[in-house]
Design an enzyme around this catalytic site. Structure first.
Site, PDB file in Angstrom:
ATOM      1  N   GLU A  47       0.912  -1.200  -0.203  1.00  0.00           N
ATOM      2  CA  GLU A  47       0.163  -0.166  -0.523  1.00  0.00           C
ATOM      3  C   GLU A  47       0.709   1.011  -0.027  1.00  0.00           C
ATOM      4  O   GLU A  47       2.005   1.639   0.589  1.00  0.00           O
ATOM      5  CB  GLU A  47      -1.115  -0.256   1.429  1.00  0.00           C
ATOM      6  CG  GLU A  47      -1.636   1.154   1.203  1.00  0.00           C
ATOM      7  CD  GLU A  47      -2.267   1.232   2.694  1.00  0.00           C
ATOM      8  OE1 GLU A  47      -1.386   1.080   3.754  1.00  0.00           O
ATOM      9  OE2 GLU A  47      -3.653   1.502   3.109  1.00  0.00           O
ATOM     10  N   ASN A 107      -6.687   6.421  -1.666  1.00  0.00           N
ATOM     11  CA  ASN A 107      -5.947   5.718  -1.567  1.00  0.00           C
ATOM     12  C   ASN A 107      -6.216   4.460  -2.399  1.00  0.00           C
ATOM     13  O   ASN A 107      -7.346   3.655  -2.170  1.00  0.00           O
ATOM     14  CB  ASN A 107      -5.712   5.116  -0.487  1.00  0.00           C
ATOM     15  CG  ASN A 107      -4.672   4.043   0.886  1.00  0.00           C
ATOM     16  OD1 ASN A 107      -4.184   3.734  -0.228  1.00  0.00           O
ATOM     17  ND2 ASN A 107      -4.549   3.996   1.724  1.00  0.00           N
ATOM     18  N   LYS A 124      -9.586   2.210  -1.613  1.00  0.00           N
ATOM     19  CA  LYS A 124      -9.481   1.567  -0.613  1.00  0.00           C
ATOM     20  C   LYS A 124     -11.041   2.597   0.032  1.00  0.00           C
ATOM     21  O   LYS A 124     -11.046   3.105   0.242  1.00  0.00           O
ATOM     22  CB  LYS A 124      -9.119   2.125   0.043  1.00  0.00           C
ATOM     23  CG  LYS A 124      -8.529   1.163   1.942  1.00  0.00           C
ATOM     24  CD  LYS A 124      -7.017   1.802   2.364  1.00  0.00           C
ATOM     25  CE  LYS A 124      -7.363   1.570   3.729  1.00  0.00           C
ATOM     26  NZ  LYS A 124      -5.685   1.534   4.517  1.00  0.00           N
ATOM     27  N   GLU A 143      -5.916   8.925   7.628  1.00  0.00           N
ATOM     28  CA  GLU A 143      -6.256   8.581   6.264  1.00  0.00           C
ATOM     29  C   GLU A 143      -7.312   9.267   5.803  1.00  0.00           C
ATOM     30  O   GLU A 143      -8.539   9.202   4.992  1.00  0.00           O
ATOM     31  CB  GLU A 143      -6.528   6.750   6.418  1.00  0.00           C
ATOM     32  CG  GLU A 143      -5.077   6.730   5.631  1.00  0.00           C
ATOM     33  CD  GLU A 143      -5.370   4.782   5.851  1.00  0.00           C
ATOM     34  OE1 GLU A 143      -5.793   4.663   4.900  1.00  0.00           O
ATOM     35  OE2 GLU A 143      -4.985   3.602   6.452  1.00  0.00           O
ATOM     36  N   CYS A 169      -5.428  -2.693   2.229  1.00  0.00           N
ATOM     37  CA  CYS A 169      -4.881  -3.143   3.913  1.00  0.00           C
ATOM     38  C   CYS A 169      -5.938  -2.814   5.112  1.00  0.00           C
ATOM     39  O   CYS A 169      -6.493  -4.389   5.219  1.00  0.00           O
ATOM     40  CB  CYS A 169      -4.475  -1.613   4.841  1.00  0.00           C
ATOM     41  SG  CYS A 169      -3.366  -1.740   6.149  1.00  0.00           S
ATOM     42  N   ASN A 194       0.179  -0.810   5.756  1.00  0.00           N
ATOM     43  CA  ASN A 194       1.145  -0.230   6.651  1.00  0.00           C
ATOM     44  C   ASN A 194       0.817  -0.331   7.277  1.00  0.00           C
ATOM     45  O   ASN A 194      -0.379  -0.210   8.013  1.00  0.00           O
ATOM     46  CB  ASN A 194       1.214   0.820   5.858  1.00  0.00           C
ATOM     47  CG  ASN A 194       1.690   1.559   4.799  1.00  0.00           C
ATOM     48  OD1 ASN A 194       3.147   1.028   5.090  1.00  0.00           O
ATOM     49  ND2 ASN A 194       1.468   0.840   3.448  1.00  0.00           N
TER      50      ASN A 194
HETATM   51  N1  CDV Z   1      -2.892   1.284   6.852  1.00  0.00           N
HETATM   52  C1  CDV Z   1      -3.621   1.083   7.472  1.00  0.00           C
HETATM   53  O1  CDV Z   1      -5.131   0.543   6.394  1.00  0.00           O
HETATM   54  N2  CDV Z   1      -3.910   0.361   8.489  1.00  0.00           N
HETATM   55  C2  CDV Z   1      -4.523  -0.193   9.938  1.00  0.00           C
HETATM   56  C3  CDV Z   1      -4.153   0.040  11.199  1.00  0.00           C
HETATM   57  C4  CDV Z   1      -4.335   1.144  11.390  1.00  0.00           C
HETATM   58  C5  CDV Z   1      -4.931  -0.602  12.098  1.00  0.00           C
HETATM   59  C6  CDV Z   1      -4.967  -1.716   9.348  1.00  0.00           C
HETATM   60  O2  CDV Z   1      -5.820  -2.534   9.124  1.00  0.00           O
HETATM   61  O3  CDV Z   1      -3.602  -2.469   9.342  1.00  0.00           O
END
Ligand code: CDV
Length: 308
Positions: A47, A107, A124, A143, A169, A194
């Protein structure tokens, strides 16, 4: 004839705030080159792979925010990736911050085929974090400030002889993401992430970060009889520890390859796409066993019950 797709998760170690896109792309091209030497035909980058994970900083200057966004894809710095894709015959997934011509910020991830052509785009849906500065946090997760929720849904595409879906993510924690694509026949889900190694929104033991990372993807793969290729940006980035654990999960829910480091690392597996058939035609044959007509009755029994 069996359908084998040799695929990889191309994990990246930290990207510093000052690191240029050209440098990040050159690290990615190196991983692609390694992939070519190992027979890889498709690989997944993380990501927001072109820059540091900038939502950890509160910014009020939108010109500064926009310095982390791409307004074209490929652009001058990313062109090399597409050229390498065509040269090596390797398709890829790339996560990046997208700013559209009419000013919307997402994103985003794109799916590129093995000739360097963009096949699909995903934005996303499940944006974690908050939109205003929160002083109690050791670092921010903004975000919700910098991105709008994705407006594309959960499409799938036919590419490289497979039915492919994409997510980003936090999406991996939500079962409906896998299920919507599972209902469309998804065989390979690609996902970049991430994930800080500490939960700053509420206390929980740190080991749960990795446990939940794998738990949700192994369940999603099994319940939809699909492969999942999941790729981290890992290591200590601008003082924040980010989990690694990039992995490839097969339709049985088992992990078949997993990163051993929190740096740039390629993990490779042969995906036997016909393995997806077994689950889709037996235990998870949705057409035969999903009892959608009864879900209304179940919904009527699931009003929210407040704790005493
Ligand atoms: N980049 C993300 O979406 N990170 C989230 C953290 C903040 C919980 C994740 O679900 O990994």
């Amino acid at each position: 004839m069996t359908r084998i797709l040799t695929a990889a998760a191309a994990q990246l170690g930290p990207i510093a705030r000052e690191e240029s896109r050209e440098s990040a792309v050159s690290r990615m091209v190196d991983l692609m080159k390694q992939g070519a030497a190992r027979g890889v035909r498709y690989l997944v980058f993380p990501e927001l792979a072109l820059t540091t994970f900038f939502p950890r900083w509160y910014m009020e200057d939108w010109a500064e925010v926009d310095s982390f966004f791409e307004t074209e894809m490929p652009g001058p710095a990313t062109k090399r990736l597409f050229e390498a894709s065509a040269e090596y015959g390797i398709g890829f997934y790339l996560g990046y911050a997208e700013k559209t011509p009419d000013g919307h910020r997402y994103n985003t991830a794109i799916l590129v085929d093995d000739k360097g052509a963009i096949v699909g785009k995903y934005r996303k849906v499940h944006l974690p974090g908050h939109s205003e500065y929160e002083g109690h946090r050791p670092w921010q997760h903004l975000e919700k400030r910098y991105f709008e929720p994705g407006d594309i849904g959960f499409p799938v595409w036919r590419s490289q002889n497979a039915i492919m879906g994409m997510a980003i993510c936090n999406d991996r924690r939500w079962p409906e993401m896998y299920r919507v694509m599972g209902l469309k026949g998804m065989e390979v889900l690609s996902l970049g992430y991430n994930t800080p190694d500490v939960n700053t929104s509420a206390w929980e033991p740190n080991h749960l970060r990795m446990f939940h990372n794998h738990l949700v993807m192994q369940a999603g793969a099994y319940q939809n009889s699909s492969y999942v290729i999941a790729t981290a940006k890992a290591g200590i980035e601008e003082g924040v520890g980010m989990i690694g654990g990039s992995c490839i999960v097969q339709p049985s829910g088992e992990i078949v390859a997993q990163a051993q480091t929190v740096g740039d690392e390629l993990i490779v597996a042969d995906l036997d796409l016909d393995l997806c058939k077994m689950g889709k035609e037996t235990i998870f044959n949705f057409a035969r066993h999903r009892r959608v007509e009864h879900y209304g009755i179940i919904a009527s029994q699931t009003g929210v019950v407040e704790p005493e």
